[in-house]
Design a protein around this motif. Structure first.
Motif, PDB file in Angstrom:
ATOM      1  N   SER A 172      33.978 -16.132 -21.830  1.00  0.00           N
ATOM      2  CA  SER A 172      32.858 -16.082 -20.882  1.00  0.00           C
ATOM      3  C   SER A 172      32.637 -17.434 -20.219  1.00  0.00           C
ATOM      4  CB  SER A 172      31.580 -15.653 -21.599  1.00  0.00           C
ATOM      5  OG  SER A 172      31.171 -16.657 -22.537  1.00  0.00           O
ATOM      6  N   TRP A 173      31.918 -17.407 -19.113  1.00  0.00           N
ATOM      7  CA  TRP A 173      31.604 -18.657 -18.426  1.00  0.00           C
ATOM      8  C   TRP A 173      30.698 -19.540 -19.264  1.00  0.00           C
ATOM      9  CZ3 TRP A 173      26.621 -20.063 -17.414  1.00  0.00           C
ATOM     10  CH2 TRP A 173      25.641 -19.064 -17.396  1.00  0.00           C
ATOM     11  N   LEU A 174      29.863 -18.936 -20.118  1.00  0.00           N
ATOM     12  CA  LEU A 174      29.000 -19.738 -20.982  1.00  0.00           C
ATOM     13  C   LEU A 174      29.830 -20.465 -22.038  1.00  0.00           C
ATOM     14  CD1 LEU A 174      26.083 -20.560 -21.607  1.00  0.00           C
ATOM     15  CD2 LEU A 174      25.960 -18.610 -23.181  1.00  0.00           C
ATOM     16  N   GLN A 175      30.852 -19.814 -22.561  1.00  0.00           N
ATOM     17  CA  GLN A 175      31.734 -20.484 -23.506  1.00  0.00           C
ATOM     18  C   GLN A 175      32.424 -21.671 -22.846  1.00  0.00           C
ATOM     19  OE1 GLN A 175      35.556 -18.724 -24.583  1.00  0.00           O
ATOM     20  NE2 GLN A 175      35.060 -18.994 -26.763  1.00  0.00           N
ATOM     21  N   LYS A 176      32.836 -21.497 -21.609  1.00  0.00           N
ATOM     22  CA  LYS A 176      33.476 -22.603 -20.885  1.00  0.00           C
ATOM     23  C   LYS A 176      32.496 -23.739 -20.628  1.00  0.00           C
ATOM     24  CE  LYS A 176      36.731 -19.446 -18.654  1.00  0.00           C
ATOM     25  NZ  LYS A 176      37.153 -18.804 -17.385  1.00  0.00           N
ATOM     26  N   LEU A 177      31.209 -23.384 -20.499  1.00  0.00           N
ATOM     27  CA  LEU A 177      30.200 -24.397 -20.196  1.00  0.00           C
ATOM     28  C   LEU A 177      29.798 -25.189 -21.434  1.00  0.00           C
ATOM     29  CD1 LEU A 177      28.268 -25.449 -17.905  1.00  0.00           C
ATOM     30  CD2 LEU A 177      26.578 -23.828 -18.802  1.00  0.00           C
ATOM     31  N   VAL A 178      29.574 -24.501 -22.570  1.00  0.00           N
ATOM     32  CA  VAL A 178      29.000 -25.175 -23.740  1.00  0.00           C
ATOM     33  C   VAL A 178      29.905 -25.166 -24.964  1.00  0.00           C
ATOM     34  CG1 VAL A 178      26.653 -24.703 -22.969  1.00  0.00           C
ATOM     35  CG2 VAL A 178      27.778 -23.098 -24.550  1.00  0.00           C
ATOM     36  N   GLY A 179      31.039 -24.466 -24.917  1.00  0.00           N
ATOM     37  CA  GLY A 179      31.943 -24.452 -26.055  1.00  0.00           C
ATOM     38  C   GLY A 179      31.829 -23.198 -26.901  1.00  0.00           C
ATOM     39  N   ASP A 180      32.558 -23.207 -28.030  1.00  0.00           N
ATOM     40  CA  ASP A 180      32.675 -22.017 -28.867  1.00  0.00           C
ATOM     41  C   ASP A 180      31.410 -21.696 -29.643  1.00  0.00           C
ATOM     42  OD1 ASP A 180      35.283 -21.735 -28.024  1.00  0.00           O
ATOM     43  OD2 ASP A 180      36.135 -22.763 -29.763  1.00  0.00           O
ATOM     44  N   GLU A 181      30.618 -22.712 -29.982  1.00  0.00           N
ATOM     45  CA  GLU A 181      29.390 -22.490 -30.739  1.00  0.00           C
ATOM     46  C   GLU A 181      28.425 -23.637 -30.490  1.00  0.00           C
ATOM     47  OE1 GLU A 181      27.770 -21.489 -35.270  1.00  0.00           O
ATOM     48  OE2 GLU A 181      29.904 -21.797 -34.896  1.00  0.00           O
ATOM     49  N   ILE A 182      27.155 -23.301 -30.377  1.00  0.00           N
ATOM     50  CA  ILE A 182      26.111 -24.319 -30.247  1.00  0.00           C
ATOM     51  C   ILE A 182      25.027 -24.043 -31.278  1.00  0.00           C
ATOM     52  CG2 ILE A 182      26.567 -24.686 -27.797  1.00  0.00           C
ATOM     53  CD1 ILE A 182      24.081 -23.065 -27.164  1.00  0.00           C
ATOM     54  N   GLN A 183      24.304 -25.085 -31.630  1.00  0.00           N
ATOM     55  CA  GLN A 183      23.178 -24.956 -32.545  1.00  0.00           C
ATOM     56  C   GLN A 183      21.890 -24.864 -31.728  1.00  0.00           C
ATOM     57  OE1 GLN A 183      23.390 -24.670 -36.031  1.00  0.00           O
ATOM     58  NE2 GLN A 183      25.537 -24.384 -35.433  1.00  0.00           N
ATOM     59  N   VAL A 184      21.026 -23.919 -32.102  1.00  0.00           N
ATOM     60  CA  VAL A 184      19.817 -23.689 -31.314  1.00  0.00           C
ATOM     61  C   VAL A 184      18.600 -23.579 -32.231  1.00  0.00           C
ATOM     62  CG1 VAL A 184      21.136 -22.471 -29.536  1.00  0.00           C
ATOM     63  CG2 VAL A 184      19.993 -21.165 -31.348  1.00  0.00           C
ATOM     64  N   ASN A 185      17.436 -23.691 -31.614  1.00  0.00           N
ATOM     65  CA  ASN A 185      16.172 -23.440 -32.313  1.00  0.00           C
ATOM     66  C   ASN A 185      15.904 -21.930 -32.340  1.00  0.00           C
ATOM     67  OD1 ASN A 185      15.272 -22.954 -29.628  1.00  0.00           O
ATOM     68  ND2 ASN A 185      14.677 -25.091 -29.426  1.00  0.00           N
ATOM     69  N   LEU A 202      26.065 -12.141 -23.692  1.00  0.00           N
ATOM     70  CA  LEU A 202      26.779 -13.365 -23.352  1.00  0.00           C
ATOM     71  C   LEU A 202      26.917 -14.288 -24.562  1.00  0.00           C
ATOM     72  CD1 LEU A 202      28.131 -14.776 -20.950  1.00  0.00           C
ATOM     73  CD2 LEU A 202      25.906 -15.717 -20.325  1.00  0.00           C
ATOM     74  N   ALA A 203      26.070 -14.065 -25.586  1.00  0.00           N
ATOM     75  CA  ALA A 203      26.152 -14.855 -26.812  1.00  0.00           C
ATOM     76  C   ALA A 203      25.414 -14.121 -27.921  1.00  0.00           C
ATOM     77  CB  ALA A 203      25.558 -16.243 -26.610  1.00  0.00           C
ATOM     78  N   TYR A 204      25.840 -14.388 -29.162  1.00  0.00           N
ATOM     79  CA  TYR A 204      25.248 -13.747 -30.335  1.00  0.00           C
ATOM     80  C   TYR A 204      24.863 -14.796 -31.375  1.00  0.00           C
ATOM     81  CZ  TYR A 204      27.319  -9.297 -28.740  1.00  0.00           C
ATOM     82  OH  TYR A 204      27.674  -8.173 -28.016  1.00  0.00           O
ATOM     83  N   ALA A 205      23.805 -14.493 -32.131  1.00  0.00           N
ATOM     84  CA  ALA A 205      23.462 -15.295 -33.300  1.00  0.00           C
ATOM     85  C   ALA A 205      24.390 -14.923 -34.454  1.00  0.00           C
ATOM     86  CB  ALA A 205      22.009 -15.064 -33.694  1.00  0.00           C
ATOM     87  N   GLU A 206      24.287 -15.678 -35.531  1.00  0.00           N
ATOM     88  CA  GLU A 206      25.150 -15.458 -36.683  1.00  0.00           C
ATOM     89  C   GLU A 206      24.959 -14.077 -37.305  1.00  0.00           C
ATOM     90  OE1 GLU A 206      23.565 -18.752 -38.663  1.00  0.00           O
ATOM     91  OE2 GLU A 206      24.995 -20.215 -37.869  1.00  0.00           O
ATOM     92  N   ASP A 207      23.753 -13.498 -37.158  1.00  0.00           N
ATOM     93  CA  ASP A 207      23.475 -12.181 -37.727  1.00  0.00           C
ATOM     94  C   ASP A 207      23.786 -11.038 -36.767  1.00  0.00           C
ATOM     95  OD1 ASP A 207      21.464 -12.568 -35.907  1.00  0.00           O
ATOM     96  OD2 ASP A 207      19.806 -12.316 -37.318  1.00  0.00           O
TER      97      ASP A 207
END
Length: 258
Positions: A172-185, A202-207
């Protein structure tokens, strides 16, 4: 250095931010939190247009005539479940029906006009409901999902600390923008269930909870996230990239109006 426009300074894009209700000492206020405004100005390079939602949606088209993008923020209120065909399972949680009734037609009309859209938390849920989707009203009570709520007794910086990973969809374009995984609040008790028409994860949490959506069939920028990238955004490289991407989309839209 002065921020005043001159004849040689390009016009900045104007972005609509819908305000929300807050009661204080018997008076009704329309409010917008400082933390949402600052990254739009400083990172996206846009001018915010704050729209009160307390007077109904009749003037939505006139607001849209004035703007180059839509930015739907989070809030302390939940969307009225009647708008997606459910009974209210969280009656102790505040609602803001005026914002619901303003933002849902705003979203649909902004999509029709081809305006860039960026949404956070409640804003993400509004997009889903506006397009016929539904909401998990109590994610924390569902088997297989984590409790994504903050502890209200914690200091604010602890509440907004990065607590779990989010993985953008491969390719996805978001993966290209921020990488394979990001940490979030994580500060939400509700989440997306059935997706509305035209929306894709476009993205999923660990669960497995959907943490970001977009509308890939549309030509304009569309992004909605469940976390809060606006929190200390300038100090978070991933948030900077997201706000800059939205700002660039709004500049492209503004150039069409020039």
């Amino acid at each position: 250095m002065s921020n005043k426009n001159t004849g040689n300074t390009p016009r900045k894009p104007v972005v609509l931010m819908s305000m929300g209700h807050q009661e204080r000492k018997g008076h009704d206020y329309q409010v917008m939190t400082h933390k949402y405004i600052v990254p739009l100005v400083e990172l996206s390079g846009c001018v915010p247009l704050l729209a009160p939602t307390c007077c109904g949606p009749d003037d939505v088209d006139q607001y849209l005539d004035m703007v180059d993008g839509i930015y739907l923020t989070g809030a302390g209120s939940n969307i009225d479940p009647a708008l997606y065909g459910q009974e209210n399972l969280t009656p102790d949680k505040g609602q803001d029906k005026n914002r619901d009734l303003f933002d849902l037609p705003l979203i649909r009309k902004a999509i029709e006009r081809g305006l860039p859209i960026f949404a956070i938390c409640r804003g993400m849920q509004e997009i889903n409901v506006a397009l016929g989707g539904t909401i998990h009203q109590k994610v924390y009570s569902l088997d297989g999902y984590n409790d994504h709520r903050e502890d209200s007794d914690d200091p604010v910086d602890v509440q907004y600390a990065q607590v779990h990973g989010v993985r953008p969809v491969d390719g996805s374009w978001l993966q290209k923008l921020v990488g394979d995984e990001i940490q979030v609040n994580s500060l939400h008790g509700q989440g997306l269930d059935k997706l509305g028409e035209g929306l894709e994860p476009l993205a999923y949490a660990e669960d497995g909870l959907i943490e970001a959506i977009h509308m890939p069939a549309l030509p304009q920028f569309t992004l909605a996230v469940q976390w809060h990238p606006e929190w200390q955004a300038a100090q978070n490289p991933d948030s900077v990239k997201i706000f800059q991407a939205f700002g660039e989309a709004c500049r492209e839209q503004a150039a069409k109006r020039a």
